[in-house]
Design a protein around this motif. Sequence first.
Motif, PDB file in Angstrom:
ATOM      1  N   HIS A 332      10.612   2.459  12.530  1.00 40.82           N
ATOM      2  CA  HIS A 332       9.380   2.807  11.826  1.00 40.82           C
ATOM      3  C   HIS A 332       8.113   2.597  12.660  1.00 40.82           C
ATOM      4  CE1 HIS A 332      11.741   3.340   8.219  1.00 40.82           C
ATOM      5  NE2 HIS A 332      12.190   2.097   8.283  1.00 40.82           N
ATOM      6  N   ALA A 362      -3.060   1.814   4.496  1.00 39.57           N
ATOM      7  CA  ALA A 362      -2.403   3.090   4.215  1.00 39.57           C
ATOM      8  C   ALA A 362      -0.920   2.911   3.917  1.00 39.57           C
ATOM      9  CB  ALA A 362      -2.585   4.033   5.403  1.00 39.57           C
ATOM     10  N   THR A 363      -0.314   1.869   4.503  1.00 38.30           N
ATOM     11  CA  THR A 363       1.127   1.636   4.313  1.00 38.30           C
ATOM     12  C   THR A 363       1.392   0.760   3.087  1.00 38.30           C
ATOM     13  OG1 THR A 363       1.511   1.810   6.699  1.00 38.30           O
ATOM     14  CG2 THR A 363       3.217   0.713   5.388  1.00 38.30           C
ATOM     15  N   VAL A 365      -0.259  -0.357   0.130  1.00 34.05           N
ATOM     16  CA  VAL A 365      -1.455  -0.126  -0.694  1.00 34.05           C
ATOM     17  C   VAL A 365      -1.812  -1.351  -1.526  1.00 34.05           C
ATOM     18  CG1 VAL A 365      -1.168   2.366  -0.781  1.00 34.05           C
ATOM     19  CG2 VAL A 365       0.006   0.946  -2.470  1.00 34.05           C
ATOM     20  N   SER A 400       1.194   4.016  10.406  1.00 34.73           N
ATOM     21  CA  SER A 400       1.313   3.890   8.949  1.00 34.73           C
ATOM     22  C   SER A 400       2.403   4.830   8.443  1.00 34.73           C
ATOM     23  CB  SER A 400      -0.018   4.218   8.260  1.00 34.73           C
ATOM     24  OG  SER A 400      -0.404   5.544   8.548  1.00 34.73           O
ATOM     25  N   VAL A 401       3.074   4.416   7.379  1.00 29.40           N
ATOM     26  CA  VAL A 401       4.114   5.238   6.745  1.00 29.40           C
ATOM     27  C   VAL A 401       3.981   5.095   5.235  1.00 29.40           C
ATOM     28  CG1 VAL A 401       5.719   4.861   8.676  1.00 29.40           C
ATOM     29  CG2 VAL A 401       5.850   3.383   6.658  1.00 29.40           C
ATOM     30  N   ASN A 402       4.688   5.935   4.517  1.00 28.13           N
ATOM     31  CA  ASN A 402       4.817   5.767   3.070  1.00 28.13           C
ATOM     32  C   ASN A 402       5.779   4.615   2.835  1.00 28.13           C
ATOM     33  OD1 ASN A 402       5.556   5.888   0.344  1.00 28.13           O
ATOM     34  ND2 ASN A 402       5.302   8.111   0.265  1.00 28.13           N
ATOM     35  N   ILE A 403       5.305   3.557   2.202  1.00 31.21           N
ATOM     36  CA  ILE A 403       6.131   2.351   2.066  1.00 31.21           C
ATOM     37  C   ILE A 403       7.412   2.606   1.278  1.00 31.21           C
ATOM     38  CG2 ILE A 403       5.178   1.408  -0.089  1.00 31.21           C
ATOM     39  CD1 ILE A 403       5.072  -1.341   1.501  1.00 31.21           C
ATOM     40  N   ASN A 404       7.465   3.706   0.534  1.00 30.28           N
ATOM     41  CA  ASN A 404       8.654   4.022  -0.262  1.00 30.28           C
ATOM     42  C   ASN A 404       9.855   4.386   0.601  1.00 30.28           C
ATOM     43  OD1 ASN A 404       7.400   3.590  -2.783  1.00 30.28           O
ATOM     44  ND2 ASN A 404       6.491   5.637  -2.730  1.00 30.28           N
TER      45      ASN A 404
END
Length: 735
Positions: A332, A362-363, A365, A400-404
């Motif tokens: 990641h 951003a990652t 929230v 940053s990534v979508n934490i999901n």
Amino acid sequence: MLIIAEKPELAKAIAAAFTTQPKRIANAYFDCGIANGMSVKITWCFGHMLALKDPEDYDPKYKKWSMHDLPIIMIPWSKKPIEDKKVQLKAILALIKTAKVIVHAGDPDDEGQLLVDEIIDFANTQTAITAKSIKRLLINDNNVSVVKKALASMKDNTHYKGLSNSAEARSVADQLYGYNMTRAYTLSANSGGVLSIGRVQTPILGLVVRRDLENESHQKSFYYDIEAIFKFDMPNNKNINQDIIETKARYLLKPSDNVDEKKRLLDRAAVEILAKDIYQQKARIKNIKTDNKQQAAPLPYNLLKLQMDCSRKYGLNADVVQNITQVLREKHKLITYNRSDCEYLNDEHHVDAGYVLAAIAATAVIFAGIIKKADPALKSRAFNNAKVTAHHAIIPTQTSVNINILTQDEARVYQLIARQYIAQFFPIRTYEETKIIIQCPVDKLDKIDNLANNSKNATLFEARSILAINDGWKILYKNDTDNKDVGKDEVDCQNNLALLTINQLGINTKATVLDKETRPKPLYTRDTLLGDLSRVAKYIKDDKLRQLLLDKDKGKSGEHGGIGTPATRAAIISGLFERGFLIDKGKFVISTPLAREFYTALPDQAKYPDMTALWHEQQKLISEGKLSVLEFIKGMNAYIATQIANVKINKIKIISQANFNLSKGNANFKANKASSSENSNSKITPTKSAKIYACTSCGSNLRKIQGKDAFFWGCTAYPACKKTYKNGRDKPVLE
């Protein structure tokens, strides 16, 4: 010019210092064009590319374990390519052949020095190196500005040969000690399983066994305390919204009190008299002292502290945390190098603070709101070039990534790392601490002279309160109440004791004798065991050896005379579990009967961390050029020979192996439920385990391991047995 970096990400950072568009060739190196009249190529390692040869590589007869063949003495020793790294090693060796200048860019420590030196030495055995010079590039931070400074100040690699020799000596000695001692004890016991011994793993086992035995043999005794509460009227004070201040207070010992070595009261009758003498008696404020206090934010994580917090908060094992951080870093790209033993950052990182905080928001929230209150201009104590070692602390990157897309545990670990970083950009916590001394009883209250009485026989109590001025970074930890780095405010009074005045009169409202009983040192948990591994020097009785171990970690934050490294401790502890030496009992880690029998059979030097201390002294001489590697290894072989001779004469008897037979797959156990007593002696009973596979080479259990590219299965007798198997549908492909 060929630069050999220890890791791919370091190679990428070095390439960025030469050009914004390096060419990646054959997935093996970067071509950075021409710089200072020389072509620049940068290749990389994947950690150690070479391993010491195993005994059977020298002579096939050693594949079969035999007491007759012991001790095995491998002088001279040699190395071989690690199987899954042969392709990259071949590319590095080809590049070395044509290089006019070689630049060593291993980590700036002894292990990093050896890692690249051994490749250069290995290349020399294949074909003579034509390079005119070998330079040393020392980098502890992948920040481009740091890399450029390091490139401008390279030195000749020969200046660092002592570090390489020191690491080489430790590596060879560890192999000789582990192989010989493991084979000797296993063959002598002849109980069907491998009794693995190592310089680090066996003292770790010793820590747990000794703690268990101490806990079980504890003889309960009693001591006493007094719970005292005092009340002071505040009828005319407009700064407090109540008419009284009531506070608990702790009794201050007198020289004449009967106490134990921990300053605990032993005479109940005397404590009863004390309680009777002060109950509902007049009291006065003898002294008041208020100090302005500050508390800095916890430092960013190193691997050890992160593993301890993950164990404490989420029950995650150390090796699981290490694997998660590997995924967060490599897959990641969310965190920096994850095996660091350092808690500090280079000053150059401070420039990037705003970008890193934005990436965190951003990652994760959950932190977006609090990050708006952070001040990237603040520079905490964490930014200190002088305290950065081979690597800086573990922090989030600008990615940053979508934490999901993260698993629950990956998200938890990332958020812990992020919170520790965010805290660096909040103000220092400030508060007022007030301590008061209360005298009770007070005689002849009508005489003011007596109010200032300083008699040594006066009965005194102390109380403490704090008044928050600015909570600062601590608002990030309001739900983390058992975090030792944050600290819990132990106060006796919720009001501000500074509102009281010297000689102010009050009254005792409660005086109760408390019956208490001594307790043994608590059993280890996963996180407390990890913590103790960083400071085992305190368990060494010999003053000189203790100091040697402390000297080993001089200048390292978070390490105070430890054994093992943050990168190896998790795997060593897991190995002790897999070999049936340790088990989980609720939240505690305890030793099995097999472990205790094994411990009893071992010599003291194997059970305590003394050997690491002794080796450190000799390795220091090696690094200074005052002792050769060969001399050290010859001395080690002589020591091993005496230990083997003792084992041959005095047979090892291990009966527990019959109940916990590693070769038959009964290495997993469960303990009976503990009774309510804290020092319960619950018996350990075997239970059926999940499907377990046996090594076809030595019969020990196999374990599933995350490799660089995929899972594989390895033997739990490692390093005595290095047999590996491919993973096929979650089981080993047995030959």
